[in-house]
Scaffold this motif. Structure first.
Motif, PDB file in Angstrom:
ATOM      1  N   ALA A   1     -20.256 -13.599 -44.495  1.00 56.92           N
ATOM      2  CA  ALA A   1     -20.564 -13.654 -43.069  1.00 56.92           C
ATOM      3  C   ALA A   1     -21.196 -15.004 -42.722  1.00 56.92           C
ATOM      4  CB  ALA A   1     -21.501 -12.515 -42.675  1.00 56.92           C
ATOM      5  N   ILE A   2     -22.116 -15.480 -43.551  1.00 59.04           N
ATOM      6  CA  ILE A   2     -22.739 -16.780 -43.312  1.00 59.04           C
ATOM      7  C   ILE A   2     -21.691 -17.880 -43.395  1.00 59.04           C
ATOM      8  CG2 ILE A   2     -24.381 -18.466 -44.236  1.00 59.04           C
ATOM      9  CD1 ILE A   2     -26.109 -16.022 -45.080  1.00 59.04           C
ATOM     10  N   ARG A   3     -20.809 -17.789 -44.402  1.00 58.14           N
ATOM     11  CA  ARG A   3     -19.745 -18.784 -44.553  1.00 58.14           C
ATOM     12  C   ARG A   3     -18.865 -18.817 -43.304  1.00 58.14           C
ATOM     13  NH1 ARG A   3     -17.916 -17.234 -49.106  1.00 58.14           N
ATOM     14  NH2 ARG A   3     -18.998 -18.784 -50.335  1.00 58.14           N
ATOM     15  N   ALA A   4     -18.483 -17.657 -42.804  1.00 61.87           N
ATOM     16  CA  ALA A   4     -17.637 -17.579 -41.613  1.00 61.87           C
ATOM     17  C   ALA A   4     -18.347 -18.176 -40.397  1.00 61.87           C
ATOM     18  CB  ALA A   4     -17.235 -16.131 -41.338  1.00 61.87           C
ATOM     19  N   LEU A   5     -19.634 -17.897 -40.255  1.00 60.96           N
ATOM     20  CA  LEU A   5     -20.388 -18.435 -39.127  1.00 60.96           C
ATOM     21  C   LEU A   5     -20.518 -19.957 -39.222  1.00 60.96           C
ATOM     22  CD1 LEU A   5     -23.128 -15.682 -38.858  1.00 60.96           C
ATOM     23  CD2 LEU A   5     -21.234 -16.088 -37.267  1.00 60.96           C
ATOM     24  N   LEU A   6     -20.725 -20.473 -40.436  1.00 59.18           N
ATOM     25  CA  LEU A   6     -20.822 -21.922 -40.615  1.00 59.18           C
ATOM     26  C   LEU A   6     -19.488 -22.605 -40.340  1.00 59.18           C
ATOM     27  CD1 LEU A   6     -23.146 -22.103 -43.745  1.00 59.18           C
ATOM     28  CD2 LEU A   6     -23.712 -22.713 -41.385  1.00 59.18           C
ATOM     29  N   ILE A   7     -18.394 -21.991 -40.762  1.00 56.69           N
ATOM     30  CA  ILE A   7     -17.070 -22.548 -40.477  1.00 56.69           C
ATOM     31  C   ILE A   7     -16.834 -22.556 -38.971  1.00 56.69           C
ATOM     32  CG2 ILE A   7     -14.586 -22.108 -40.669  1.00 56.69           C
ATOM     33  CD1 ILE A   7     -15.181 -21.117 -43.560  1.00 56.69           C
ATOM     34  N   GLY A   8     -17.218 -21.484 -38.302  1.00 61.08           N
ATOM     35  CA  GLY A   8     -17.089 -21.429 -36.849  1.00 61.08           C
ATOM     36  C   GLY A   8     -17.914 -22.505 -36.169  1.00 61.08           C
ATOM     37  N   GLN A   9     -19.124 -22.737 -36.671  1.00 62.31           N
ATOM     38  CA  GLN A   9     -19.985 -23.766 -36.107  1.00 62.31           C
ATOM     39  C   GLN A   9     -19.355 -25.145 -36.291  1.00 62.31           C
ATOM     40  OE1 GLN A   9     -23.923 -23.929 -37.754  1.00 62.31           O
ATOM     41  NE2 GLN A   9     -24.468 -25.742 -36.599  1.00 62.31           N
ATOM     42  N   GLN A  10     -18.799 -25.418 -37.471  1.00 62.54           N
ATOM     43  CA  GLN A  10     -18.149 -26.705 -37.711  1.00 62.54           C
ATOM     44  C   GLN A  10     -16.955 -26.897 -36.789  1.00 62.54           C
ATOM     45  OE1 GLN A  10     -17.321 -26.809 -41.917  1.00 62.54           O
ATOM     46  NE2 GLN A  10     -19.358 -27.594 -42.405  1.00 62.54           N
ATOM     47  N   PHE A  11     -16.204 -25.828 -36.559  1.00 60.22           N
ATOM     48  CA  PHE A  11     -15.065 -25.891 -35.645  1.00 60.22           C
ATOM     49  C   PHE A  11     -15.540 -26.260 -34.237  1.00 60.22           C
ATOM     50  CE2 PHE A  11     -12.460 -23.805 -32.429  1.00 60.22           C
ATOM     51  CZ  PHE A  11     -11.248 -24.424 -32.663  1.00 60.22           C
ATOM     52  N   LEU A  12     -16.607 -25.604 -33.774  1.00 61.93           N
ATOM     53  CA  LEU A  12     -17.128 -25.887 -32.440  1.00 61.93           C
ATOM     54  C   LEU A  12     -17.672 -27.311 -32.334  1.00 61.93           C
ATOM     55  CD1 LEU A  12     -18.898 -22.508 -31.646  1.00 61.93           C
ATOM     56  CD2 LEU A  12     -16.771 -23.386 -30.654  1.00 61.93           C
ATOM     57  N   GLU A  13     -18.343 -27.788 -33.396  1.00 65.10           N
ATOM     58  CA  GLU A  13     -18.851 -29.155 -33.391  1.00 65.10           C
ATOM     59  C   GLU A  13     -17.712 -30.161 -33.330  1.00 65.10           C
ATOM     60  OE1 GLU A  13     -21.420 -29.476 -36.788  1.00 65.10           O
ATOM     61  OE2 GLU A  13     -23.028 -28.348 -35.817  1.00 65.10           O
ATOM     62  N   ALA A  14     -16.622 -29.897 -34.056  1.00 65.73           N
ATOM     63  CA  ALA A  14     -15.467 -30.792 -34.025  1.00 65.73           C
ATOM     64  C   ALA A  14     -14.818 -30.774 -32.639  1.00 65.73           C
ATOM     65  CB  ALA A  14     -14.447 -30.377 -35.087  1.00 65.73           C
ATOM     66  N   ALA A  15     -14.723 -29.605 -32.020  1.00 65.43           N
ATOM     67  CA  ALA A  15     -14.152 -29.511 -30.684  1.00 65.43           C
ATOM     68  C   ALA A  15     -15.027 -30.240 -29.661  1.00 65.43           C
ATOM     69  CB  ALA A  15     -13.982 -28.042 -30.282  1.00 65.43           C
TER      70      ALA A  15
END
Length: 83
Positions: free
Chosen positions: A42-56
């Motif tokens: 769950a933490i991994r998924a949230l961090l990946i989501g955060q990185q996606f949002l930061e890149a966007a």
């Protein structure tokens, strides 16, 4: 890791309040359940989501015109019809 020394509330400068996030225990349980009960996943998924949002966000910053970023409207918008 270094931390800032704590100051009394009356000594703190007037800073804007951080946005309030309404995250409940149920929300946390739902995120963990979505990852088959694995909190690390769950933490991994949230961090990946955060990185996606930061890149966007970074991409959006690159696409924004410099005048818009500075708060100056484009010269083309003055002649544009309203509505």
């Amino acid at each position: 890791m270094q931390t800032k020394p704590e100051t009394a509330p009356e000594e703190q400068p007037d800073a804007p309040e951080a946005p309030a996030f309404d995250i409940t225990e149920e929300d946390i349980d739902e995120a963990i359940a979505a990852c088959s009960g694995d909190p690390r996943a769950a933490i991994r998924a949230l961090l990946i989501g955060q990185q996606f949002l930061e890149a966007a966000l970074e991409e959006a910053r690159k696409e924004a015109s410099w005048g818009y970023v500075r708060g100056r409207p484009s010269r083309w918008t003055k002649d544009a019809p309203e509505g």
